[in-house]
Design an enzyme around this catalytic site. Structure first.
Site, PDB file in Angstrom:
ATOM      1  N   PRO A  98      53.135 -21.330 -26.390  1.00 18.99           N
ATOM      2  CA  PRO A  98      54.518 -20.817 -26.300  1.00 18.99           C
ATOM      3  C   PRO A  98      55.097 -20.491 -27.675  1.00 18.99           C
ATOM      4  O   PRO A  98      54.975 -21.271 -28.622  1.00 18.99           O
ATOM      5  CB  PRO A  98      55.269 -21.979 -25.644  1.00 18.99           C
ATOM      6  CG  PRO A  98      54.236 -22.697 -24.843  1.00 18.99           C
ATOM      7  CD  PRO A  98      52.967 -22.602 -25.646  1.00 18.99           C
ATOM      8  N   LEU A 103       5.833   0.170   7.568  1.00 16.53           N
ATOM      9  CA  LEU A 103       5.714  -0.347   6.204  1.00 16.53           C
ATOM     10  C   LEU A 103       4.586  -1.358   6.082  1.00 16.53           C
ATOM     11  O   LEU A 103       4.388  -1.939   5.015  1.00 16.53           O
ATOM     12  CB  LEU A 103       7.037  -0.997   5.781  1.00 16.53           C
ATOM     13  CG  LEU A 103       8.275  -0.103   5.907  1.00 16.53           C
ATOM     14  CD1 LEU A 103       9.538  -0.902   5.593  1.00 16.53           C
ATOM     15  CD2 LEU A 103       8.166   1.104   4.996  1.00 16.53           C
ATOM     16  N   LYS A 113      -5.170   4.746   2.238  1.00 13.08           N
ATOM     17  CA  LYS A 113      -3.840   5.328   2.379  1.00 13.08           C
ATOM     18  C   LYS A 113      -3.936   6.814   2.745  1.00 13.08           C
ATOM     19  O   LYS A 113      -3.164   7.318   3.566  1.00 13.08           O
ATOM     20  CB  LYS A 113      -3.053   5.145   1.080  1.00 13.08           C
ATOM     21  CG  LYS A 113      -2.541   3.724   0.849  1.00 13.08           C
ATOM     22  CD  LYS A 113      -1.545   3.315   1.906  1.00 13.08           C
ATOM     23  CE  LYS A 113      -0.868   2.002   1.609  1.00 13.08           C
ATOM     24  NZ  LYS A 113       0.119   1.612   2.649  1.00 13.08           N
ATOM     25  N   ASN A 155       5.329   3.196  -8.277  1.00 14.63           N
ATOM     26  CA  ASN A 155       5.538   1.761  -8.481  1.00 14.63           C
ATOM     27  C   ASN A 155       6.968   1.391  -8.059  1.00 14.63           C
ATOM     28  O   ASN A 155       7.930   2.047  -8.476  1.00 14.63           O
ATOM     29  CB  ASN A 155       5.338   1.406  -9.955  1.00 14.63           C
ATOM     30  CG  ASN A 155       3.922   1.673 -10.421  1.00 14.63           C
ATOM     31  OD1 ASN A 155       3.009   0.921 -10.145  1.00 14.63           O
ATOM     32  ND2 ASN A 155       3.744   2.789 -11.133  1.00 14.63           N
ATOM     33  N   TYR A 210      -8.370   1.412  -1.845  1.00 15.25           N
ATOM     34  CA  TYR A 210      -6.960   1.382  -1.419  1.00 15.25           C
ATOM     35  C   TYR A 210      -6.423   2.803  -1.232  1.00 15.25           C
ATOM     36  O   TYR A 210      -5.829   3.135  -0.205  1.00 15.25           O
ATOM     37  CB  TYR A 210      -6.138   0.632  -2.460  1.00 15.25           C
ATOM     38  CG  TYR A 210      -4.648   0.639  -2.197  1.00 15.25           C
ATOM     39  CD1 TYR A 210      -4.108  -0.065  -1.135  1.00 15.25           C
ATOM     40  CD2 TYR A 210      -3.778   1.357  -3.021  1.00 15.25           C
ATOM     41  CE1 TYR A 210      -2.744  -0.070  -0.889  1.00 15.25           C
ATOM     42  CE2 TYR A 210      -2.421   1.363  -2.785  1.00 15.25           C
ATOM     43  CZ  TYR A 210      -1.909   0.652  -1.727  1.00 15.25           C
ATOM     44  OH  TYR A 210      -0.546   0.658  -1.483  1.00 15.25           O
TER      45      TYR A 210
END
Length: 316
Positions: A309, A64, A122, A147, A118
């Site tokens: 009561p 991760l 990946k 997301n 990015y």
């Protein structure tokens, strides 16, 4: 089972680690098929010996670790592709061919606006892991995350939902340029359920039609089977309704498994402690008192009705 988690202190890593620790410690008995013996938790500030030991002994690896917002774009390739190379080389050093899961991103599709440093880093990491699987025979699981949202996600970083939750919960302003923008959102608890299933060989396989996930038993990639497509406007509207709950005492509809319920759980994780409790109005007379706690649109209300009561109210 011995499990190595890299990026263990990140958003997904923290949630996965907590789930596995609960299984290991007997606090979660809903996964009897999983015997969690030891966790190797590695992150950027962890001694290298932890990575070595994990690669030597692990029965499963969750990679991760990754770089999301570096100061220099070159760090994308070094942090995403470079670390994956190091991890796989270390596994090969110890002849460990255990299953390897890698967290990629939908941006790896490199289509249109997703064509970025990015995304390319990946994509390179994906191909590296696929090649590793072919070379060693190890089972590889490549997940392209959409997301993500959920508890412990860092606001003002790379999640609009986390930022909206944090800001709205803390009375801070938010900016929405276009309420009609559609997001595909994956709840972190749903992701963790998928990752636990992967530990016992029950991962969901998929292919991609552009950026759309298509579940198929023989897919090259993997995916969590449940995600939600929601507009920014819908997210903000829900979050504002959560914020108004102490005043309106009206609970929005949050059916089991719905996006609304997952977003509500996420929002609560960002709520300051002093806002968790709020004053209620109690109506008192000679008969007793009545305090309304919450109302719902379709399922009635929750209230406290005290009769003195000998007093009858509403045939009770």
């Amino acid at each position: 089972m011995k499990i190595l988690i890299t990026g263990a202190s990140g958003f997904v890593g923290k949630n996965l680690t907590a789930a596995l620790e609960n299984i290991r410690d007997g606090k979660d008995r809903t996964h009897p098929e999983l015997n969690v013996e030891q966790l190797y938790l590695y992150d950027i500030d962890t001694p290298d010996a932890v990575l070595e030991e994990g690669c030597k002994n692990a029965d499963f690896v969750f990679n991760l670790a990754g770089v999301n917002r570096p100061q220099n774009p070159d760090e994308f390739m070094a942090g995403n592709f470079g670390f994956a190379t190091r991890l796989l080389d270390t596994l090969k050093k110890y002849n460990n061919t255990c299953p390897v899961m890698i967290s990629s991103s939908i941006q790896a599709t490199c289509i249109g606006r997703y064509d970025s440093d990015y995304g390319r880093s990946k994509r390179a990491g994906e191909e590296l892991v696929f090649a590793y699987g072919e070379e060693t025979g190890a089972r590889v699981l490549v997940y392209r995350f959409p997301n993500l949202f959920g508890k412990w996600c860092r606001p003002n970083y790379n999640s609009a939902v986390a930022t909206f939750c944090h800001n709205i919960a803390n009375d801070l302003p938010i900016t929405v340029s276009d309420p009609a923008i559609m997001l595909e959102l994956l709840y972190v608890d749903d992701l963790v359920c998928e990752m636990l299933a992967a530990l016992s060989g029950r991962e969901h396989r998929c292919e991609f039609d552009g950026i759309d996930t298509v579940l198929t038993p023989d897919g090259r990639f993997c995916a969590a089977p449940v995600s939600h497509k929601v507009t920014l406007g819908e997210i903000v509207e829900l979050l504002n309704s959560f914020k108004e709950q102490p005043k309106a005492l009206l609970m929005p509809e949050i059916p089991e498994g719905s996006f609304a319920k997952k977003l509500y759980s996420t929002y609560l994780s960002y709520l300051p402690k002093e806002k968790v409790a709020f004053p209620l109005k109690t109506n008192t007379d000679a008969r007793g008192s009545f305090t309304e706690l919450l109302r719902t649109a379709k399922c009635g209300q929750v209230s406290v009705n005290i009769s003195n009561p000998g007093i009858t109210k509403g045939q009770h």
